[in-house]
Scaffold this motif. Structure first.
Motif, short mmCIF file in Angstrom:
data_model
loop_
_atom_site.label_atom_id
_atom_site.label_comp_id
_atom_site.label_asym_id
_atom_site.label_seq_id
_atom_site.Cartn_x
_atom_site.Cartn_y
_atom_site.Cartn_z
N ARG A 70 55.00 59.13 32.59
CA ARG A 70 54.58 57.82 33.08
C ARG A 70 53.06 57.62 33.04
NH1 ARG A 70 58.34 55.57 37.43
NH2 ARG A 70 60.30 56.67 37.22
N TYR A 71 52.31 58.67 32.67
CA TYR A 71 50.85 58.56 32.71
C TYR A 71 50.26 59.26 31.49
CZ TYR A 71 46.14 58.42 34.72
OH TYR A 71 44.81 58.17 34.94
N ASN A 72 49.16 58.73 30.98
CA ASN A 72 48.64 59.20 29.69
C ASN A 72 47.60 60.31 29.79
OD1 ASN A 72 46.81 57.40 30.87
ND2 ASN A 72 45.98 56.71 28.91
N HIS A 73 47.41 60.89 30.97
CA HIS A 73 46.52 62.05 31.11
C HIS A 73 47.24 63.10 31.95
CE1 HIS A 73 43.21 59.93 29.29
NE2 HIS A 73 43.31 58.96 30.17
N PRO A 74 46.95 64.38 31.71
CA PRO A 74 47.68 65.44 32.42
C PRO A 74 47.38 65.46 33.91
CG PRO A 74 45.88 66.36 31.12
CD PRO A 74 46.00 64.93 30.72
N PHE A 75 48.42 65.61 34.70
CA PHE A 75 48.24 65.76 36.15
C PHE A 75 47.81 67.20 36.45
CE2 PHE A 75 51.21 62.10 36.32
CZ PHE A 75 50.44 61.27 37.12
N LYS A 76 46.83 67.32 37.36
CA LYS A 76 46.36 68.62 37.81
C LYS A 76 46.24 68.58 39.33
CE LYS A 76 43.63 69.35 33.60
NZ LYS A 76 42.27 69.57 33.06
N PHE A 77 46.69 69.62 39.98
CA PHE A 77 46.69 69.67 41.44
C PHE A 77 45.67 70.69 41.93
CE2 PHE A 77 50.43 67.14 42.69
CZ PHE A 77 50.98 66.91 41.43
N TYR A 78 44.87 70.28 42.91
CA TYR A 78 43.85 71.15 43.49
C TYR A 78 43.98 71.13 45.02
CZ TYR A 78 41.53 70.68 38.93
OH TYR A 78 41.24 70.68 37.59
N LEU A 79 43.78 72.29 45.62
CA LEU A 79 43.67 72.36 47.07
C LEU A 79 42.22 72.10 47.47
CD1 LEU A 79 45.83 75.51 47.85
CD2 LEU A 79 46.28 73.20 48.70
N VAL A 80 42.03 71.36 48.54
CA VAL A 80 40.70 71.15 49.11
C VAL A 80 40.78 71.44 50.60
CG1 VAL A 80 39.91 69.48 47.40
CG2 VAL A 80 41.17 68.68 49.40
N HIS A 81 39.63 71.74 51.19
CA HIS A 81 39.61 72.10 52.60
C HIS A 81 39.09 70.95 53.46
CE1 HIS A 81 39.28 74.43 56.25
NE2 HIS A 81 38.01 74.07 56.37
N GLU A 82 39.92 70.52 54.39
CA GLU A 82 39.54 69.52 55.39
C GLU A 82 40.42 69.75 56.62
OE1 GLU A 82 39.94 65.61 53.78
OE2 GLU A 82 38.51 65.97 52.17
N THR A 83 40.03 69.14 57.74
CA THR A 83 40.80 69.35 58.97
C THR A 83 42.00 68.42 59.06
OG1 THR A 83 39.31 67.84 60.14
CG2 THR A 83 38.80 70.19 60.24
N GLN A 84 41.89 67.19 58.56
CA GLN A 84 42.97 66.22 58.69
C GLN A 84 43.95 66.34 57.53
OE1 GLN A 84 41.84 62.09 58.70
NE2 GLN A 84 43.73 61.44 59.69
N PRO A 85 45.24 66.49 57.81
CA PRO A 85 46.23 66.57 56.72
C PRO A 85 46.15 65.35 55.82
CG PRO A 85 47.25 67.08 58.84
CD PRO A 85 45.88 66.53 59.14
N ASN A 86 46.11 65.59 54.53
CA ASN A 86 45.94 64.47 53.62
C ASN A 86 46.22 64.93 52.19
OD1 ASN A 86 45.38 61.85 52.87
ND2 ASN A 86 43.15 62.06 52.95
N ALA A 87 46.40 63.97 51.32
CA ALA A 87 46.44 64.19 49.88
C ALA A 87 45.93 62.91 49.26
CB ALA A 87 47.86 64.50 49.41
#
Length: 277
Positions: free
Chosen positions: A84-101
């Motif tokens: 559905r999208y023309n660029h590769p999806f890449k997932f990264y973890l980041v550090h923060e206190t509030q749950p989010n994405a």
């Protein structure tokens, strides 16, 4: 947004611009050496600008046992969403206190480490990530930043929006709102529906996002994932999802709406993290 707030946002945008230009000239040692080329897609350029700044701030997690739990879910979502999208999806973890994405144009999806401790099961995590991927599929962030750019041009003036490319300008605006993207209710609901379709294609139960809304009711304010906190009328989004499931029983009828059927999601407490520099 009132004029005072607009001016404040614009000043922050100008500050971000100066920082980005400095990094581009070699003034930011922590920024990535990889610079967007002129022939790159505009969304890729935006995504690279944001990645470089998160890296410079030391927020991106390079390695952690948490990736062992994230990777199987991310891989399944990528396989289902990539057509559905023309660029590769890449997932990264980041550090923060509030749950989010949050997702940025170009295919990068950032998962806050505390979200992995917040979700109660695998399906809730999958639902959250499918929702964010859907914002990228629909180009929602680009559209939102374009509207912000036009607003600031009208109210404050184009002087604060000087940049080498339009993608650079939009990336600056995105950086200022990265952790508080405020999509309209319709846009959020569309991401819910597309996200549920993506989840169904992965065989992760699309009811996971509904369960997350329900768990959210009892969460403390500081624990609320951003994708839920912008619009407090979560019950309306739940009803919309339930109606979507009913209308396409051929796809969604095989999934159990009972959260007791969910797969457990367990992560190592206080998992070590090495940051990308």
């Amino acid at each position: 947004m009132n004029l005072f707030k607009l001016i404040r946002v614009s000043v922050l945008s100008l500050t971000a611009l100066m920082g980005l230009v400095s990094c581009g000239r070699g003034g930011g040692g922590a920024a990535s050496d990889k610079q967007p080329s002129q022939d790159q897609d505009e969304e890729v350029q935006m995504g690279q600008e944001v990645f470089d700044q998160l890296k410079a701030k030391g927020e991106i997690i390079e390695s952690s046992p948490l990736y062992d739990q994230l990777k199987p879910v991310a891989d399944a979502i990528t396989k289902a969403a990539q057509p559905r999208y023309n660029h590769p999806f890449k997932f990264y973890l980041v550090h923060e206190t509030q749950p989010n994405a949050f997702a940025t144009p170009g295919g990068n999806v950032y998962v806050v480490d505390s979200l992995l401790y917040f979700v109660k099961n695998t399906e809730e995590l999958a639902g959250t990530l499918c929702h964010e991927v859907s914002h990228t599929i629909h180009h929602d962030t680009v559209t939102l930043m374009e509207k912000q750019q036009q607003l600031e041009k009208r109210e404050v003036g184009a002087a604060v929006l000087l940049g080498p490319t339009r993608a650079h300008v939009l990336a600056i605006l995105l950086l200022g709102k990265l952790h508080s993207l405020s999509y309209s209710r319709d846009v959020e609901s569309r991401a819910d529906l597309t996200g549920s379709d993506v989840c169904a294609a992965t065989d992760y139960n699309p009811w996971g996002l509904v369960w997350l809304f329900q768990d959210f009711k009892n969460a403390q304010i500081g624990q609320i994932p951003q994708l839920l906190s912008d619009h407090p009328d979560d019950q309306n989004r739940v009803h919309t999802l339930e109606e979507h499931f009913r209308k396409d029983s051929a796809v969604f009828g095989k999934f159990n709406p009972d959260p007791k059927s969910a797969r457990s999601f367990v992560v190592t407490k206080n998992a070590p993290e090495v940051f990308l520099h």
